[in-house]
Design a protein around this motif. Structure first.
Motif, PDB file in Angstrom:
ATOM      1  N   PHE A   1       0.928  -1.171   0.110  1.00 58.31           N
ATOM      2  CA  PHE A   1       0.165   0.064  -0.062  1.00 58.31           C
ATOM      3  C   PHE A   1       0.853   1.254  -0.073  1.00 58.31           C
ATOM      4  O   PHE A   1       0.597   2.068  -0.740  1.00 58.31           O
ATOM      5  CB  PHE A   1      -0.942  -0.149   1.463  1.00 58.31           C
ATOM      6  CG  PHE A   1      -1.700   1.228   1.690  1.00 58.31           C
ATOM      7  CD1 PHE A   1      -2.661   1.591   0.644  1.00 58.31           C
ATOM      8  CD2 PHE A   1      -1.207   2.208   2.397  1.00 58.31           C
ATOM      9  CE1 PHE A   1      -3.612   2.922   1.118  1.00 58.31           C
ATOM     10  CE2 PHE A   1      -2.000   3.304   2.850  1.00 58.31           C
ATOM     11  CZ  PHE A   1      -3.209   3.542   1.983  1.00 58.31           C
ATOM     12  N   ARG A   2       1.949   1.215   0.857  1.00 54.45           N
ATOM     13  CA  ARG A   2       2.663   2.356   0.821  1.00 54.45           C
ATOM     14  C   ARG A   2       3.576   2.681  -0.179  1.00 54.45           C
ATOM     15  O   ARG A   2       3.906   3.839  -0.817  1.00 54.45           O
ATOM     16  CB  ARG A   2       3.534   2.266   2.173  1.00 54.45           C
ATOM     17  CG  ARG A   2       3.020   2.491   3.538  1.00 54.45           C
ATOM     18  CD  ARG A   2       4.148   2.571   4.490  1.00 54.45           C
ATOM     19  NE  ARG A   2       4.908   1.210   4.892  1.00 54.45           N
ATOM     20  CZ  ARG A   2       4.576   0.159   5.538  1.00 54.45           C
ATOM     21  NH1 ARG A   2       3.506   0.446   6.173  1.00 54.45           N
ATOM     22  NH2 ARG A   2       5.552  -0.415   5.582  1.00 54.45           N
TER      23      ARG A   2
ATOM     24  N   ASN B   1      -3.364   7.502  -5.257  1.00 55.68           N
ATOM     25  CA  ASN B   1      -3.309   5.910  -5.560  1.00 55.68           C
ATOM     26  C   ASN B   1      -3.976   5.161  -4.451  1.00 55.68           C
ATOM     27  O   ASN B   1      -4.569   4.181  -4.448  1.00 55.68           O
ATOM     28  CB  ASN B   1      -2.229   5.276  -5.717  1.00 55.68           C
ATOM     29  CG  ASN B   1      -1.595   5.703  -7.131  1.00 55.68           C
ATOM     30  OD1 ASN B   1      -2.297   5.864  -8.084  1.00 55.68           O
ATOM     31  ND2 ASN B   1      -0.216   5.369  -7.157  1.00 55.68           N
ATOM     32  N   GLU B   2      -4.267   6.047  -3.339  1.00 53.22           N
ATOM     33  CA  GLU B   2      -5.031   5.332  -2.162  1.00 53.22           C
ATOM     34  C   GLU B   2      -6.460   4.742  -2.370  1.00 53.22           C
ATOM     35  O   GLU B   2      -7.078   3.930  -1.819  1.00 53.22           O
ATOM     36  CB  GLU B   2      -5.165   6.483  -0.946  1.00 53.22           C
ATOM     37  CG  GLU B   2      -5.627   5.943   0.400  1.00 53.22           C
ATOM     38  CD  GLU B   2      -5.545   6.936   1.521  1.00 53.22           C
ATOM     39  OE1 GLU B   2      -6.389   6.703   2.647  1.00 53.22           O
ATOM     40  OE2 GLU B   2      -5.245   8.030   1.304  1.00 53.22           O
ATOM     41  N   ARG B   3      -6.971   5.528  -3.277  1.00 53.22           N
ATOM     42  CA  ARG B   3      -8.312   5.356  -3.829  1.00 53.22           C
ATOM     43  C   ARG B   3      -8.299   3.838  -4.394  1.00 53.22           C
ATOM     44  O   ARG B   3      -9.598   3.559  -4.514  1.00 53.22           O
ATOM     45  CB  ARG B   3      -8.921   6.296  -4.805  1.00 53.22           C
ATOM     46  CG  ARG B   3      -8.533   6.381  -6.078  1.00 53.22           C
ATOM     47  CD  ARG B   3      -8.877   7.650  -6.951  1.00 53.22           C
ATOM     48  NE  ARG B   3      -8.307   7.445  -8.485  1.00 53.22           N
ATOM     49  CZ  ARG B   3      -7.029   8.037  -8.854  1.00 53.22           C
ATOM     50  NH1 ARG B   3      -6.536   8.720  -7.809  1.00 53.22           N
ATOM     51  NH2 ARG B   3      -6.950   8.180 -10.139  1.00 53.22           N
TER      52      ARG B   3
ATOM     53  N   TYR C   1      -6.731   0.422 -11.246  1.00 56.72           N
ATOM     54  CA  TYR C   1      -5.389   0.897 -11.244  1.00 56.72           C
ATOM     55  C   TYR C   1      -5.057   1.014 -12.915  1.00 56.72           C
ATOM     56  O   TYR C   1      -4.358   2.395 -13.423  1.00 56.72           O
ATOM     57  CB  TYR C   1      -4.235   0.641 -10.515  1.00 56.72           C
ATOM     58  CG  TYR C   1      -3.075   1.147 -10.609  1.00 56.72           C
ATOM     59  CD1 TYR C   1      -2.936   2.426  -9.961  1.00 56.72           C
ATOM     60  CD2 TYR C   1      -2.061   0.408 -11.031  1.00 56.72           C
ATOM     61  CE1 TYR C   1      -1.707   3.121 -10.062  1.00 56.72           C
ATOM     62  CE2 TYR C   1      -0.913   1.117 -11.503  1.00 56.72           C
ATOM     63  CZ  TYR C   1      -0.458   2.329 -10.832  1.00 56.72           C
ATOM     64  OH  TYR C   1       0.670   3.114 -10.899  1.00 56.72           O
TER      65      TYR C   1
ATOM     66  N   ASP D   1       2.257   8.067  -5.858  1.00 60.88           N
ATOM     67  CA  ASP D   1       1.211   9.083  -5.883  1.00 60.88           C
ATOM     68  C   ASP D   1       0.176   9.126  -4.867  1.00 60.88           C
ATOM     69  O   ASP D   1      -0.613   7.993  -4.672  1.00 60.88           O
ATOM     70  CB  ASP D   1       0.286   8.968  -7.202  1.00 60.88           C
ATOM     71  CG  ASP D   1      -0.762   9.939  -7.556  1.00 60.88           C
ATOM     72  OD1 ASP D   1      -0.981  10.776  -6.739  1.00 60.88           O
ATOM     73  OD2 ASP D   1      -1.131   9.895  -8.699  1.00 60.88           O
ATOM     74  N   PRO D   2      -0.002   9.848  -3.994  1.00 59.97           N
ATOM     75  CA  PRO D   2      -1.053  10.004  -2.821  1.00 59.97           C
ATOM     76  C   PRO D   2      -2.344   9.610  -3.382  1.00 59.97           C
ATOM     77  O   PRO D   2      -3.100   8.778  -2.613  1.00 59.97           O
ATOM     78  CB  PRO D   2      -0.780  11.278  -2.164  1.00 59.97           C
ATOM     79  CG  PRO D   2       0.480  11.671  -2.320  1.00 59.97           C
ATOM     80  CD  PRO D   2       0.622  11.239  -3.860  1.00 59.97           C
TER      81      PRO D   2
ATOM     82  N   CYS E   1       1.199   4.404  -2.645  1.00 55.97           N
ATOM     83  CA  CYS E   1       0.894   5.969  -2.063  1.00 55.97           C
ATOM     84  C   CYS E   1       1.934   6.775  -2.079  1.00 55.97           C
ATOM     85  O   CYS E   1       1.887   8.051  -2.225  1.00 55.97           O
ATOM     86  CB  CYS E   1       0.235   5.860  -0.658  1.00 55.97           C
ATOM     87  SG  CYS E   1      -1.575   5.133  -0.774  1.00 55.97           S
ATOM     88  N   GLU E   2       3.241   6.401  -2.153  1.00 57.16           N
ATOM     89  CA  GLU E   2       4.338   7.102  -2.211  1.00 57.16           C
ATOM     90  C   GLU E   2       4.662   7.585  -3.460  1.00 57.16           C
ATOM     91  O   GLU E   2       5.102   8.579  -4.044  1.00 57.16           O
ATOM     92  CB  GLU E   2       5.524   6.508  -1.743  1.00 57.16           C
ATOM     93  CG  GLU E   2       5.907   6.223  -0.245  1.00 57.16           C
ATOM     94  CD  GLU E   2       6.735   5.267   0.267  1.00 57.16           C
ATOM     95  OE1 GLU E   2       7.446   4.488  -0.564  1.00 57.16           O
ATOM     96  OE2 GLU E   2       6.847   5.024   1.613  1.00 57.16           O
TER      97      GLU E   2
END
Length: 255
Positions: A174-175, A184-186, A203, A181-182, A178-179
């Protein structure tokens, strides 16, 4: 060919293509069905017959071309079939040559088929999570543009792959996304503690759209949950099985 189940995308209507599963092949045992994996512990004759059936179901008489997939972002341009023993190490292929059938093997990763009908250029990409985050679809589009395609004319389809409900990942995974592109959390839903459910299909669609592709179709077929129809690496791993089959996705240009 009768017996071989071919999933097609409306977005690619008129372009010879198909996302195939395990239905219609001659392999037996835990790889029963249309296993096309050269790296599986299957009878070579069965794999060869399955590949012949796959070609006949999508573009009869075409020359099948595949690569040695390595979960990279590398795309190659194909102007003539490769010798099977000399396949380049890559995860996407593009061509403008009629009679060639580009093939991508998967067993949970996302197969992506692309076409620019006006330019007469097609592409196929193997988008596992490593290739997807690394930009394999971007590389495929760039290679197609090198043959005269345009991203705003390219249409794409994402075939059978592991769905979010079946794809548990850990916090480190997960990190990583998100690192990069924040936003990407979705693509992640909460799972059990310190775990998430990842939507690989969504994605990949996002990466295609970000690259300028305007028409994208996702088939929404879960390889993990549909055992009768698809092979799944993760399902085989969870069961402790010693081997797993591979399915193929194909696209080409009629002569």
């Amino acid at each position: 060919m009768s017996g071989v189940q071919v999933h097609r995308a409306g977005a690619l209507d008129g372009v010879p293509h198909g996302f195939l599963g395990r239905v219609g092949g001659v392999s037996t045992g835990i790889v029963a069905g249309l296993n096309v994996g050269l790296g599986s512990d299957d009878l070579p004759g069965a794999v060869a017959e399955n590949r012949c059936r796959a070609v006949a179901a999508v573009l009869p008489g075409a020359r099948l071309t595949t690569v040695f997939q390595i979960h990279s972002a590398d795309a190659v341009t194909v102007l003539a079939p490769f010798d099977e023993a000399l396949r380049p190490r890559a995860d996407a292929l593009v061509t403008n040559q009629p009679g060639l059938l580009l093939g991508i093997l998967t067993a949970d990763c996302a197969p992506v088929l692309l076409a620019d009908r006006e330019a007469g250029v097609v592409g196929a990409a193997h988008a596992g999570w490593k290739g997807a985050i690394g930009g394999v679809t971007d590389s495929t589009i760039a290679a197609m543009e090198g043959l005269g395609a345009r991203s705003d004319r390219i249409v794409a389809a994402v075939g059978p792959c592991i769905a979010r409900a079946s794809y548990e990942v850990d916090a480190g995974f997960f990190r990583r996304f998100c690192e990069q592109d924040p936003a990407n959390e979705r693509f992640f839903a909460d799972g059990r503690p310190e775990h998430f459910q990842f939507d690989l299909e969504a994605y990949v669609v996002h990466r295609l759209a970000r690259a300028g592709v305007r028409t994208i179709e996702a088939l929404g077929l879960d390889t993990y949950a549909n055992e009768d129809r698809f092979f799944s690496f993760r399902r085989a791993t969870h069961r402790g099985e010693p081997d797993y089959g591979r399915q193929i996705s194909l696209i080409g240009l009629a002569g």
